[in-house]
Motif scaffolding. Sequence first.
Motif, PDB file in Angstrom:
ATOM      1  N   ASP A 465       0.843  -1.195   0.000  1.00 28.91           N
ATOM      2  CA  ASP A 465       0.000   0.000   0.000  1.00 28.91           C
ATOM      3  C   ASP A 465       0.880   1.248   0.000  1.00 28.91           C
ATOM      4  N   VAL A 466       0.407   2.286  -0.662  1.00 25.51           N
ATOM      5  CA  VAL A 466       1.147   3.547  -0.711  1.00 25.51           C
ATOM      6  C   VAL A 466       0.329   4.616   0.003  1.00 25.51           C
ATOM      7  N   ILE A 467       0.912   5.189   1.062  1.00 25.62           N
ATOM      8  CA  ILE A 467       0.256   6.279   1.778  1.00 25.62           C
ATOM      9  C   ILE A 467       0.653   7.586   1.090  1.00 25.62           C
ATOM     10  N   LEU A 468      -0.360   8.282   0.537  1.00 24.92           N
ATOM     11  CA  LEU A 468      -0.097   9.494  -0.229  1.00 24.92           C
ATOM     12  C   LEU A 468      -0.228  10.758   0.614  1.00 24.92           C
ATOM     13  N   GLU A 469      -1.260  10.769   1.484  1.00 23.25           N
ATOM     14  CA  GLU A 469      -1.512  11.952   2.301  1.00 23.25           C
ATOM     15  C   GLU A 469      -1.926  11.537   3.705  1.00 23.25           C
ATOM     16  N   VAL A 470      -1.606  12.390   4.663  1.00 23.11           N
ATOM     17  CA  VAL A 470      -2.069  12.233   6.041  1.00 23.11           C
ATOM     18  C   VAL A 470      -2.607  13.579   6.487  1.00 23.11           C
ATOM     19  N   ALA A 471      -3.861  13.591   6.895  1.00 18.41           N
ATOM     20  CA  ALA A 471      -4.527  14.826   7.330  1.00 18.41           C
ATOM     21  C   ALA A 471      -4.474  15.907   6.253  1.00 18.41           C
ATOM     22  N   GLY A 472      -4.609  15.478   4.991  1.00 18.85           N
ATOM     23  CA  GLY A 472      -4.652  16.428   3.885  1.00 18.85           C
ATOM     24  C   GLY A 472      -3.307  16.930   3.408  1.00 18.85           C
ATOM     25  N   LYS A 473      -2.211  16.406   3.972  1.00 22.63           N
ATOM     26  CA  LYS A 473      -0.876  16.854   3.578  1.00 22.63           C
ATOM     27  C   LYS A 473      -0.103  15.697   2.953  1.00 22.63           C
ATOM     28  N   SER A 474       0.601  15.982   1.880  1.00 16.92           N
ATOM     29  CA  SER A 474       1.407  14.959   1.221  1.00 16.92           C
ATOM     30  C   SER A 474       2.535  14.509   2.140  1.00 16.92           C
ATOM     31  N   ALA A 484       2.204  14.944  11.070  1.00 16.25           N
ATOM     32  CA  ALA A 484       0.774  15.115  10.827  1.00 16.25           C
ATOM     33  C   ALA A 484      -0.047  14.592  12.009  1.00 16.25           C
ATOM     34  N   ILE A 485       0.394  13.478  12.586  1.00 19.19           N
ATOM     35  CA  ILE A 485      -0.302  12.924  13.750  1.00 19.19           C
ATOM     36  C   ILE A 485      -0.174  13.865  14.948  1.00 19.19           C
ATOM     37  N   LYS A 486       0.998  14.440  15.109  1.00 20.38           N
ATOM     38  CA  LYS A 486       1.215  15.379  16.201  1.00 20.38           C
ATOM     39  C   LYS A 486       0.295  16.593  16.074  1.00 20.38           C
ATOM     40  N   ALA A 487       0.148  17.086  14.851  1.00 14.22           N
ATOM     41  CA  ALA A 487      -0.717  18.242  14.630  1.00 14.22           C
ATOM     42  C   ALA A 487      -2.179  17.892  14.889  1.00 14.22           C
ATOM     43  N   ALA A 488      -2.592  16.673  14.522  1.00 13.46           N
ATOM     44  CA  ALA A 488      -3.975  16.247  14.752  1.00 13.46           C
ATOM     45  C   ALA A 488      -4.263  16.124  16.239  1.00 13.46           C
ATOM     46  N   ARG A 489      -3.298  15.636  16.996  1.00 13.65           N
ATOM     47  CA  ARG A 489      -3.478  15.539  18.457  1.00 13.65           C
ATOM     48  C   ARG A 489      -3.623  16.927  19.064  1.00 13.65           C
ATOM     49  N   GLU A 491      -4.999  19.349  17.805  1.00 10.04           N
ATOM     50  CA  GLU A 491      -6.358  19.811  17.535  1.00 10.04           C
ATOM     51  C   GLU A 491      -7.394  18.959  18.252  1.00 10.04           C
ATOM     52  N   ASP A 492      -6.890  18.064  19.127  1.00  6.33           N
ATOM     53  CA  ASP A 492      -7.749  17.209  19.954  1.00  6.33           C
ATOM     54  C   ASP A 492      -8.602  16.267  19.108  1.00  6.33           C
ATOM     55  N   LYS A 493      -8.035  15.740  18.019  1.00 10.67           N
ATOM     56  CA  LYS A 493      -8.746  14.774  17.185  1.00 10.67           C
ATOM     57  C   LYS A 493      -8.423  13.351  17.645  1.00 10.67           C
ATOM     58  N   ASN A 494      -9.402  12.480  17.478  1.00 17.88           N
ATOM     59  CA  ASN A 494      -9.228  11.085  17.884  1.00 17.88           C
ATOM     60  C   ASN A 494      -8.693  10.206  16.768  1.00 17.88           C
ATOM     61  N   SER A 495      -8.752  10.691  15.541  1.00 19.46           N
ATOM     62  CA  SER A 495      -8.263   9.909  14.415  1.00 19.46           C
ATOM     63  C   SER A 495      -7.702  10.844  13.359  1.00 19.46           C
ATOM     64  N   VAL A 496      -6.926  10.259  12.464  1.00 15.04           N
ATOM     65  CA  VAL A 496      -6.316  11.034  11.390  1.00 15.04           C
ATOM     66  C   VAL A 496      -6.631  10.334  10.074  1.00 15.04           C
ATOM     67  N   LEU A 497      -6.911  11.124   9.040  1.00 18.96           N
ATOM     68  CA  LEU A 497      -7.325  10.566   7.752  1.00 18.96           C
ATOM     69  C   LEU A 497      -6.113  10.385   6.837  1.00 18.96           C
ATOM     70  N   MET A 498      -5.962   9.172   6.305  1.00 23.08           N
ATOM     71  CA  MET A 498      -4.876   8.868   5.383  1.00 23.08           C
ATOM     72  C   MET A 498      -5.447   8.520   4.016  1.00 23.08           C
ATOM     73  N   ARG A 499      -4.857   9.064   2.981  1.00 21.08           N
ATOM     74  CA  ARG A 499      -5.239   8.655   1.628  1.00 21.08           C
ATOM     75  C   ARG A 499      -4.254   7.595   1.170  1.00 21.08           C
ATOM     76  N   ALA A 514      -3.171   7.398  19.187  1.00 18.27           N
ATOM     77  CA  ALA A 514      -3.062   7.283  20.644  1.00 18.27           C
ATOM     78  C   ALA A 514      -2.586   8.590  21.235  1.00 18.27           C
ATOM     79  N   LYS A 515      -3.084   8.914  22.412  1.00 17.51           N
ATOM     80  CA  LYS A 515      -2.655  10.129  23.105  1.00 17.51           C
ATOM     81  C   LYS A 515      -1.313   9.896  23.782  1.00 17.51           C
ATOM     82  N   GLY A 516      -0.614  11.006  23.973  1.00 11.89           N
ATOM     83  CA  GLY A 516       0.626  10.925  24.723  1.00 11.89           C
ATOM     84  C   GLY A 516       1.832  10.731  23.838  1.00 11.89           C
TER      85      GLY A 516
END
Length: 516
Positions: A465-474, A484-489, A491-499, A514-516
Amino acid sequence: MTDLPSSQLKPIRSGVTARRFALMASVVAGVGVAAYGLSPSADKAEFFISPAYAQVNTDVSKVAQPIGFADIVERVKPSVISVKIRMKDRAVASGDDSPFQPGSPMERFFRRFGGPDGLPPGMRGRRGPGLVTGQGSGFFISADGYAVTNNHVVDGADKVEVTTDDGKTYTAKVIGADPRTDIALIKVEGGSSFPFAKLSDDKVRIGDWVLAVGNPFGLGGSVTAGIVSASGRDIGTGPYDDFIQIDAPVNKGNSGGPAFNMKGDVIGVNTAIYSPSGGSVGIAFSIPANTVKSVVAQLKDKGSVSRGWIGVQIQPVTSDIADSLGLKKAEGALVAEPQANSPAAKAGIKSGDVITAVNGDPVKDARELARTIGSLAPGTSIKLNVLRKGTDKVVNLTLGTLPDTVEARADHYGDRGSSRDNDIPRLGLTVAPAGSVAGAGGEGVVVVDVDPKSPAAERGFREGDVILEVAGKSVSSSADIREAIKAARAEDKNSVLMRVRTGSTARFVAMPIAKG
C-alpha cells in the motif's frame, strides 16, 4: 348456551363503588355467546348473565371469513409468463452452467447465496446433445408483447420461448439487456392483445403485502404471498444495488417474475434469493419498479442503457472519517480520487472532498450518490454541493457517459530492498519512501510491513500500500506522518485521515491516534 361454573367467576372491584361493565366473549361456530356484568350495588359485586346474549349462533355462513388474494390473483396472473431459453453448449470448464463471467459481482453473489451449484434461481439447465436449456419467469408490460425478465435468464440465449398463462407458446426476441441491474426486455411475436401488468408508482413500505407469481421449478403459474421485509438492500452485486427484500417464497424459476402489491401493480422484479440449501428460506430480493421503468424505457428506445458519470472513486463517510474531517454527521460521499480527464476532475473536484448534495438533494452515502448520478442521462448539467476543508462549495459540471468497462489493475511491487524508513509502532506500520521501492512510483511512502495485531491491520493495511496523504498533507517519509499525527493531536482529534493507494485504487482510511 354453556354455563360457566361460579368458581371461575371472580369479582372485579374499582375502589369504593363497582361500575357496571359488559364483557363480550364469542366463540365461532356453535358455541354460546354470553355477557357478564356486575351488580349495580355499591356494596357488593355479583355476576349476572344477560339473557339478551344467551343465544347460540349455529349459522356458520354468517361467520366472517379471512380476506384472501383470489380476486387480485385472478386479475394479474394472466400477465405473467414462463420463459424458456436454449443455447448451444459452450462446454464451460468443469460443467459450470453459470451465465456470469467468473469474478463478476453477480457470479460472486450467486456463488455465495445461490443454490448448491452456485446458480441463480431457474438457471439450472438441462443438457442435451450440444444443447443447454434454462427457464425463468417474466411478465407483459404492454398489450403488443413487450415483456420484462432478468438479464441472467436470457443472457447468451440462442432461442427464447414464452408460455402464457393459458398454455400458449410464443417465440420471443431479446430487445436489450442491462447486466448492471439484471433487467432484460423481450418482445413476444404473434399477438397484439396480451394481458399486461402496470409498474407501480407507489412507494414501497415495509410490512406491505406482496404476491410473487412465476414459474418455480418449471411448474408455471405459481403464486406465493408474504410481506415486504426491507428496502434499499445492498447485496453486493454492483454500485446500483437498491433491492426490495420480500419473504414471499421464491424459488428457482421465479427469476424475472413480478412481485405485486394489493392494487395489482408490480412493485419489483424478483431476481435473487438467499439460499444456503437451494430452496426458499423466505429471503428474496426484487428490483424496484422505478428502476425497472427507467431501464426498460432506454432498452426499448435504443437496446442499451447509458448512465451519467462524473468519474470519481468514492467511499462512505464513516464515524471515524467524519471525526477526522470535523463533520457533525457521518453522511455524504468521500472522494478518494477523481479520475484523470473525468467531468469531476475538469470541474475541480479534489481528493478529500465530501459530496453532500446533488442538485440540492442531500446525499446520504456513497451508494446513494452512485444511484443518483447513474439515474441521470449523460450530458445533464448538475450542481454538486462539496465540503472541502470545512467550507461548503457548489460545483457545476456536465455528466459524461459511464464507460462500459472499468479496467482493474493490480500493481505488483518489486524488491522492497533495505531502504526502510523508521517504523511507526503506535500504528503498526513500517514504511519506506516510494522512490526507494521498485514499481511504487514517486509519491508517498510504501508500507513494507504491517503488525498483524495493530490498528493498521484492523483497517486493512497491507504490504505494498502507498500512503499518499495524512490529514490532507502529502507525505514522503515516516517523519511526515508523525508530524501530521502530532498536529492532529494538538487539535484534539481522535483519528487522522490517510489517503492510501492499493494497486490502481485510492481510498481514505481513518486511523486512531493514541494520546501521549
